[in-house]
Design an enzyme around this catalytic site. Structure first.
Site, PDB file in Angstrom:
ATOM      1  N   GLY A  59       1.918   4.931  -0.469  1.00  0.00           N
ATOM      2  CA  GLY A  59       1.276   6.237  -0.639  1.00  0.00           C
ATOM      3  C   GLY A  59       2.352   7.238  -1.022  1.00  0.00           C
ATOM      4  O   GLY A  59       2.492   7.667  -2.168  1.00  0.00           O
ATOM      5  N   TYR A 102       6.008  17.576  12.413  1.00  0.00           N
ATOM      6  CA  TYR A 102       7.076  16.569  12.571  1.00  0.00           C
ATOM      7  C   TYR A 102       8.488  17.123  12.377  1.00  0.00           C
ATOM      8  O   TYR A 102       9.423  16.337  12.302  1.00  0.00           O
ATOM      9  CB  TYR A 102       6.918  15.441  11.533  1.00  0.00           C
ATOM     10  N   ARG A 153       3.588  19.734   7.690  1.00  0.00           N
ATOM     11  CA  ARG A 153       4.495  18.660   8.104  1.00  0.00           C
ATOM     12  C   ARG A 153       5.717  19.146   8.885  1.00  0.00           C
ATOM     13  O   ARG A 153       6.247  18.430   9.705  1.00  0.00           O
ATOM     14  CB  ARG A 153       4.913  17.800   6.900  1.00  0.00           C
ATOM     15  N   CYS A 200      -1.144  32.743  11.893  1.00  0.00           N
ATOM     16  CA  CYS A 200      -0.928  33.366  13.196  1.00  0.00           C
ATOM     17  C   CYS A 200      -0.509  32.292  14.178  1.00  0.00           C
ATOM     18  O   CYS A 200      -1.288  31.858  15.029  1.00  0.00           O
ATOM     19  CB  CYS A 200      -2.207  34.040  13.666  1.00  0.00           C
ATOM     20  N   GLU A 201       0.707  31.829  14.019  1.00  0.00           N
ATOM     21  CA  GLU A 201       1.200  30.711  14.817  1.00  0.00           C
ATOM     22  C   GLU A 201       2.710  30.677  14.652  1.00  0.00           C
ATOM     23  O   GLU A 201       3.207  30.577  13.534  1.00  0.00           O
ATOM     24  CB  GLU A 201       0.560  29.429  14.256  1.00  0.00           C
ATOM     25  N   GLU A 235       0.823  -1.219   0.000  1.00  0.00           N
ATOM     26  CA  GLU A 235       0.000   0.000   0.000  1.00  0.00           C
ATOM     27  C   GLU A 235       0.848   1.257   0.000  1.00  0.00           C
ATOM     28  O   GLU A 235       0.814   2.047   0.943  1.00  0.00           O
ATOM     29  CB  GLU A 235      -0.888   0.013   1.252  1.00  0.00           C
TER      30      GLU A 235
HETATM   31  N1  LLP Z   1      -1.279   1.686   4.629  1.00  0.00           N
HETATM   32  C1  LLP Z   1      -1.613   2.012   5.895  1.00  0.00           C
HETATM   33  C2  LLP Z   1      -2.473   1.114   6.661  1.00  0.00           C
HETATM   34  C3  LLP Z   1      -1.140   3.198   6.451  1.00  0.00           C
HETATM   35  O1  LLP Z   1      -1.467   3.518   7.696  1.00  0.00           O
HETATM   36  C4  LLP Z   1      -0.318   4.056   5.682  1.00  0.00           C
HETATM   37  C5  LLP Z   1       0.157   5.311   6.215  1.00  0.00           C
HETATM   38  C6  LLP Z   1      -0.012   3.676   4.359  1.00  0.00           C
HETATM   39  C7  LLP Z   1      -0.501   2.471   3.873  1.00  0.00           C
HETATM   40  C8  LLP Z   1       0.832   4.517   3.445  1.00  0.00           C
HETATM   41  O2  LLP Z   1       2.117   4.671   3.922  1.00  0.00           O
HETATM   42  P1  LLP Z   1       3.229   5.430   3.025  1.00  0.00           P
HETATM   43  O3  LLP Z   1       3.582   4.521   1.889  1.00  0.00           O
HETATM   44  O4  LLP Z   1       2.611   6.694   2.548  1.00  0.00           O
HETATM   45  O5  LLP Z   1       4.348   5.655   3.970  1.00  0.00           O
HETATM   46  N2  LLP Z   1       0.965  12.037   7.896  1.00  0.00           N
HETATM   47  C9  LLP Z   1       2.233  11.334   7.972  1.00  0.00           C
HETATM   48  C10 LLP Z   1       2.144   9.953   7.397  1.00  0.00           C
HETATM   49  C11 LLP Z   1       1.140   9.089   8.076  1.00  0.00           C
HETATM   50  C12 LLP Z   1       1.115   7.733   7.440  1.00  0.00           C
HETATM   51  C13 LLP Z   1       0.042   6.922   8.024  1.00  0.00           C
HETATM   52  N3  LLP Z   1      -0.163   5.688   7.387  1.00  0.00           N
HETATM   53  C14 LLP Z   1       3.286  12.146   7.238  1.00  0.00           C
HETATM   54  O6  LLP Z   1       2.967  13.240   6.777  1.00  0.00           O
HETATM   55  O7  LLP Z   1       4.426  11.746   7.156  1.00  0.00           O
END
Ligand code: LLP
Length: 431
Positions: A292, A334, A330, A361-362, A290
């Protein structure tokens, strides 16, 4: 350059997918999300081809919509042979509105409401990734009422720490997602699921974390999942047909980040999986991943106009831009690293040490601290790289700022995919 789709033209301007960033900002305004569709497609193909080549037939990647989600992305994903991970009815709606096949959707989420479950079933969502007992019971009940056999994967936590940021680390035992193997709870979860008559339990899901640069943590997860699968086969006579190993391969935000060899890692993972299965005389399951971030992050660039420079004597200099934590939270969340470039004068000397601040404003509204830029002035154009993932989707209307437009680039041409919000949009829900 951080990526090979970026360049510098004869005017000294940054180019993205061969298109001048200055021209993009003039035509579509700033701040602006730019997404190189050719790059997204190439990233999809890397996964689709590697999974087809190294993993059992039926293995394929699902794009995690939490990283980026808008209608115009889904036809691209569909054409490239991806499935999609969706976490809410809103993501399901968006995917379907983009013409994505419901059968190839995998519905995630640790708290699916009854409305969510019914919405997904009524729209023919192919697969549920069931997070917990409550959901299991409801999915079974509603599938029965609708006279369907719902395909499900069970989310389990293998207890792996891939040494990543705490906040984006979800494979540990102590977390709100899935059911832990180590405590024995996952065994009871599987037992309950395989006894339910309206469910077709295909296998397991686990997601160990994000920004992972090598195959090793995934191999560790596979070891734990296979041992667990083998145990479940002995105890329940249940055999895993599908193993979904989640997302998480990393991307380069800065020059110091390593380049991830995705096909190499998938090959290593496949060898590890096949050896583990052979040792247990276990049929090799289909593998889903998966991704992203690694599909969209490096395809994205955000363009901002500079409002001015403020030097706090004895302290530091700030460059203010006409966006910030509302379009990219981000760094505020983070302290995420980014590469920031002077998009309209790439060849100028970068001797000016500064912090790029947003307009909210932060005091935490920063994009990056202590970077080197040319001496800046009002109306300069600044590019922040690798913003394709978790920027647009995590954006907000804090301070009633309008969300930027998003343009997609393909074959040297730009098209508007998401229009800029207007003030009317801001009050559209206000009664
Ligand atoms: N599958 C599941 C069940 C997940 O929880 C996530 C990400 C992905 C796939 C995708 O992961 P990737 O390939 O994108 O690393 N907001 C945070 C990232 C949170 C990711 C949460 N889960 C950031 O901006 O780094």
């Amino acid at each position: 350059m951080l990526y090979d789709n970026l360049g510098i033209n004869e005017k000294g301007h940054l180019t993205i997918g061969g298109i001048d960033a200055v021209t993009l900002a003039e035509e579509f305004g700033a701040p602006l999300y730019v997404l190189d569709e050719d790059r997204v497609r190439a990233n999809c193909r890397t996964y689709v081809q590697a999974l087809a080549e190294y993993m059992p037939a039926g293995s394929y990647p699902l794009f995690a919509g939490k990283a980026l989600c808008f209608k115009g992305l889904y036809p691209v994903l569909k054409e490239e042979g991806m499935g999609a991970d969706v976490v809410s009815p809103g993501e399901i709606y968006t995917a379907l509105a983009g013409g994505f096949p419901a059968e190839r959707l995998y519905f995630h989420g640790n708290n699916k409401t009854d409305e969510d479950i019914l919405y997904a079933m009524d729209n023919g969502v192919g697969h549920f990734i069931v997070d917990n007992h409550h959901e299991l019971e409801r999915v079974n009940r509603y599938a029965g009422e609708k006279g369907i056999k719902q395909k499900v994967l069970l989310r389990v936590t293998p207890g792996i720490d891939p040494h990543t940021l705490q906040a984006i680390n979800t494979g540990r035992i102590d977390c709100q997602f899935g059911v832990p193997i180590e405590t024995g709870q996952a065994a009871r979860f599987v037992q309950a699921a395989v006894g339910m008559e309206n469910l077709d339990v295909l296998g397991f899901h686990s997601h160990i974390g994000s920004q992972i640069f090598e195959a090793e943590p995934f191999c560790d997860a596979v070891d734990i999942l296979l041992a667990f699968a083998d145990e479940m086969r002995q105890v329940l006579g249940f055999t895993v047909r599908v193993l979904n190993l989640g997302g998480g391969f990393g991307v380069r935000y800065q020059e110091t980040d390593p380049v991830v060899d995705i096909p190499g890692n998938i090959k290593a993972l496949s060898e590890h999986l096949k050896a583990g299965c052979a040792a247990r005389n276990y049929p090799v399951p289909q593998v889903l991943l998966e991704p992203g971030r690694s599909i969209v992050a490096d395809a994205g660039v955000t363009l901002y106009r500079v409002g001015g420079v403020k030097t706090i004597e004895g302290y530091r200099s700030y460059i203010t831009v006409n966006g910030g934590m509302t379009d990219n939270p981000r760094y505020a969340l983070y302290q995420a690293p980014y590469t920031v470039l002077p998009a309209d004068r790439m060849n100028d000397q970068r001797n000016f040490v500064c912090t790029v601040a947003g307009r909210c404003c932060e005091s935490g509204d920063l994009i990056q601290e202590n970077i080197r830029m040319p001496e800046a002035k009002r109306d300069d154009l600044i590019a922040v790289l690798t913003t394709g993932a978790y920027n647009f989707t995590m954006s907000s209307n804090y301070n009633r700022l309008c969300r930027p437009a998003l343009v997609m680039l393909r074959g040297g041409k730009a098209r508007l995919a998401v229009r800029r919000q207007t003030f009317e949009d801001l009050v559209a829900c206000d009664l």
